[in-house]
Design a protein around this motif. Structure first.
Motif, PDB file in Angstrom:
ATOM      1  N   UNK A   1      46.094  38.537  50.627  1.00  8.92           N
ATOM      2  CA  UNK A   1      45.067  37.745  49.942  1.00  8.92           C
ATOM      3  C   UNK A   1      44.343  36.879  50.965  1.00  8.92           C
ATOM      4  N   UNK A   2      43.043  36.881  50.883  1.00 11.06           N
ATOM      5  CA  UNK A   2      42.206  36.098  51.795  1.00 11.06           C
ATOM      6  C   UNK A   2      41.308  35.201  50.959  1.00 11.06           C
ATOM      7  N   UNK A   3      41.469  33.887  51.103  1.00 15.01           N
ATOM      8  CA  UNK A   3      40.642  32.933  50.366  1.00 15.01           C
ATOM      9  C   UNK A   3      39.679  32.242  51.312  1.00 15.01           C
ATOM     10  N   UNK A   4      38.414  32.221  50.934  1.00 12.99           N
ATOM     11  CA  UNK A   4      37.380  31.497  51.676  1.00 12.99           C
ATOM     12  C   UNK A   4      36.918  30.319  50.839  1.00 12.99           C
ATOM     13  N   UNK A   5      36.845  29.166  51.464  1.00 18.01           N
ATOM     14  CA  UNK A   5      36.332  27.974  50.791  1.00 18.01           C
ATOM     15  C   UNK A   5      34.819  27.952  50.964  1.00 18.01           C
ATOM     16  N   UNK A   6      34.106  28.384  49.928  1.00 19.06           N
ATOM     17  CA  UNK A   6      32.645  28.321  49.985  1.00 19.06           C
ATOM     18  C   UNK A   6      32.170  26.889  49.827  1.00 19.06           C
ATOM     19  N   UNK A   7      32.865  26.131  48.998  1.00 12.49           N
ATOM     20  CA  UNK A   7      32.544  24.724  48.794  1.00 12.49           C
ATOM     21  C   UNK A   7      33.714  24.020  48.155  1.00 12.49           C
ATOM     22  N   UNK A   8      33.985  22.788  48.606  1.00 16.39           N
ATOM     23  CA  UNK A   8      35.123  22.059  48.044  1.00 16.39           C
ATOM     24  C   UNK A   8      34.830  20.577  47.889  1.00 16.39           C
ATOM     25  N   UNK A   9      33.560  20.206  47.871  1.00 17.70           N
ATOM     26  CA  UNK A   9      33.207  18.793  47.774  1.00 17.70           C
ATOM     27  C   UNK A   9      33.230  18.324  46.326  1.00 17.70           C
ATOM     28  N   UNK A  10      33.454  17.034  46.153  1.00 21.63           N
ATOM     29  CA  UNK A  10      33.408  16.440  44.828  1.00 21.63           C
ATOM     30  C   UNK A  10      32.047  15.904  44.479  1.00 21.63           C
ATOM     31  N   UNK A  11      31.035  16.334  45.207  1.00 18.94           N
ATOM     32  CA  UNK A  11      29.666  15.915  44.952  1.00 18.94           C
ATOM     33  C   UNK A  11      28.727  16.653  45.880  1.00 18.94           C
ATOM     34  N   UNK A  12      27.457  16.348  45.771  1.00 16.71           N
ATOM     35  CA  UNK A  12      26.441  17.063  46.534  1.00 16.71           C
ATOM     36  C   UNK A  12      25.806  16.135  47.563  1.00 16.71           C
ATOM     37  N   UNK A  13      25.745  16.608  48.810  1.00 21.36           N
ATOM     38  CA  UNK A  13      25.131  15.865  49.902  1.00 21.36           C
ATOM     39  C   UNK A  13      24.857  16.857  51.025  1.00 21.36           C
ATOM     40  N   UNK A  14      23.965  16.519  51.960  1.00 20.79           N
ATOM     41  CA  UNK A  14      23.711  17.441  53.067  1.00 20.79           C
ATOM     42  C   UNK A  14      24.989  17.774  53.823  1.00 20.79           C
ATOM     43  N   UNK A  15      25.194  19.081  54.028  1.00 15.57           N
ATOM     44  CA  UNK A  15      26.334  19.526  54.793  1.00 15.57           C
ATOM     45  C   UNK A  15      27.600  19.751  54.002  1.00 15.57           C
ATOM     46  N   UNK A  16      27.570  19.500  52.688  1.00 14.80           N
ATOM     47  CA  UNK A  16      28.748  19.780  51.861  1.00 14.80           C
ATOM     48  C   UNK A  16      28.329  20.643  50.681  1.00 14.80           C
ATOM     49  N   UNK A  17      29.251  21.481  50.231  1.00 16.08           N
ATOM     50  CA  UNK A  17      28.968  22.450  49.184  1.00 16.08           C
ATOM     51  C   UNK A  17      29.794  22.151  47.938  1.00 16.08           C
ATOM     52  N   UNK A  18      29.262  22.523  46.798  1.00 11.32           N
ATOM     53  CA  UNK A  18      29.954  22.326  45.533  1.00 11.32           C
ATOM     54  C   UNK A  18      31.079  23.351  45.359  1.00 11.32           C
ATOM     55  N   UNK A  19      31.908  23.136  44.350  1.00  5.91           N
ATOM     56  CA  UNK A  19      33.183  23.852  44.212  1.00  5.91           C
ATOM     57  C   UNK A  19      33.012  25.352  44.024  1.00  5.91           C
ATOM     58  N   UNK A  20      33.629  26.122  44.925  1.00  7.91           N
ATOM     59  CA  UNK A  20      33.669  27.577  44.782  1.00  7.91           C
ATOM     60  C   UNK A  20      34.627  28.148  45.812  1.00  7.91           C
ATOM     61  N   UNK A  21      35.541  29.020  45.348  1.00  6.81           N
ATOM     62  CA  UNK A  21      36.584  29.591  46.190  1.00  6.81           C
ATOM     63  C   UNK A  21      36.563  31.102  46.002  1.00  6.81           C
ATOM     64  N   UNK A  22      36.460  31.841  47.106  1.00  5.45           N
ATOM     65  CA  UNK A  22      36.256  33.281  47.050  1.00  5.45           C
ATOM     66  C   UNK A  22      37.484  34.004  47.579  1.00  5.45           C
ATOM     67  N   UNK A  23      38.044  34.892  46.771  1.00  3.26           N
ATOM     68  CA  UNK A  23      39.243  35.643  47.125  1.00  3.26           C
ATOM     69  C   UNK A  23      38.865  37.097  47.406  1.00  3.26           C
ATOM     70  N   UNK A  24      39.188  37.546  48.618  1.00  2.00           N
ATOM     71  CA  UNK A  24      38.979  38.940  49.025  1.00  2.00           C
ATOM     72  C   UNK A  24      37.541  39.407  48.799  1.00  2.00           C
ATOM     73  N   UNK A  25      36.605  38.479  48.841  1.00  2.00           N
ATOM     74  CA  UNK A  25      35.164  38.763  48.715  1.00  2.00           C
ATOM     75  C   UNK A  25      34.736  39.204  47.317  1.00  2.00           C
ATOM     76  N   UNK A  26      35.673  39.318  46.354  1.00  2.00           N
ATOM     77  CA  UNK A  26      35.316  39.899  45.059  1.00  2.00           C
ATOM     78  C   UNK A  26      35.616  39.001  43.864  1.00  2.00           C
ATOM     79  N   UNK A  27      36.532  38.054  44.005  1.00  2.00           N
ATOM     80  CA  UNK A  27      36.928  37.194  42.894  1.00  2.00           C
ATOM     81  C   UNK A  27      36.652  35.747  43.265  1.00  2.00           C
ATOM     82  N   UNK A  28      35.818  35.073  42.472  1.00  2.00           N
ATOM     83  CA  UNK A  28      35.481  33.673  42.728  1.00  2.00           C
ATOM     84  C   UNK A  28      36.119  32.786  41.674  1.00  2.00           C
ATOM     85  N   UNK A  29      36.631  31.655  42.112  1.00  2.00           N
ATOM     86  CA  UNK A  29      37.048  30.599  41.202  1.00  2.00           C
ATOM     87  C   UNK A  29      35.984  29.515  41.280  1.00  2.00           C
TER      88      UNK A  29
END
Length: 254
Positions: A1-29
């Motif tokens: 299993x390979x998880x990529x953190x696309x975004x893990x911030x608790x808010x929006x600001x330059x240089x930070x991304x909102x919540x999204x976690x990608x598993x094996x390129x096909x399943x997003x939380x």
């Protein structure tokens, strides 16, 4: 299993991304960063999205992601979430005012979206190779975590929450658990706001970690912009060696 953190911030600001976690390129939380963290080809490879809840920072990119299914040939996109969350996005996003109605997602093409209702304690199979189990959380709206299990790993990925028992109970009972992704939005001294917003503060998370009896990595995410370093200092002061701190672009390989 390979998880990529696309975004893990608790808010929006330059240089930070909102919540999204990608598993094996096909399943997003969650879908907060699916369009800002992935190019078009990467977005089209996503075949399933599990939504923890309907708050904007967790569903922000969902309309743009799904509209790419129209008039093109990406695979069917499977959505997983509670009935309350689906009602929220269908009524308040896909309402023909904010965005086009994607409840069926037809545009002279086969359906591009399939909706799979999951309530806490439900287990579903996603894409024939992932076992998803929903875990109820405590938040201002119905919210859940997902335990994601495949042949190569098992992670629990949380939505927003404050003090909870079910999460830690499931974690303690899960054989082969490889880690937990848990939010902490506020530093010490902001407990009143934590309770009002139903998010963990650092002291509340430290207190709840006493309920976790298994020795697995605890990956902290959803820190509010501007408070990241203070939250990390507060949590490290607990001396809990299981704690790790996620940033956008991090990867977890199991």
């Amino acid at each position: 299993m390979h998880l990529r953190v696309l975004g893990c911030a608790g808010g929006s600001a330059p240089g930070v991304q909102l919540s999204s976690y990608l598993i094996d390129d096909v399943l997003a939380i969650d879908a907060g960063a699916l369009t800002t963290g992935l190019d078009y080809e990467g977005q089209c490879r996503v075949e399933a999205i599990a939504l923890t809840h309907g708050h904007l920072d967790h569903v922000w990119a969902l309309p743009m992601t799904l509209v790419h299914r129209l008039g093109s040939t990406p695979p069917l996109c499977h959505l997983f979430g509670s009935a309350y969350t689906f009602e929220t996005v269908q009524k308040h996003l896909f309402n023909e005012r904010i965005w086009i109605d994607l409840s069926t997602a037809r545009a002279d093409d086969p359906d591009r979206v399939a909706w799979h209702v999951m309530e806490p304690n439900d287990t579903r199979t996603a894409l024939d190779r992932y076992e998803l189990t929903a875990i109820g959380l405590n938040h201002t709206v119905p919210c859940q975590a997902y335990r994601v299990r495949s042949e190569t790993g098992c992670l629990i990925i949380c939505g927003d929450t404050i003090t909870t028992d079910d999460l830690w109970r499931v974690a303690n009972e899960t054989e082969g658990l490889d880690g937990i992704l848990i939010e902490c939005s506020w530093p010490a001294g902001m407990e009143e706001l934590a309770h009002a917003s139903q998010h963990y503060s650092a002291p509340l998370l430290v207190q709840d970690l006493e309920k976790l009896t298994v020795d697995v990595p605890v990956h902290v995410m959803h820190r509010k912009p501007g408070y990241e370093e203070q939250i990390e200092r507060d949590l490290r002061a607990s001396g809990d060696a299981r704690l790790h701190f996620l940033t956008d672009g991090d990867e977890i390989r199991l």
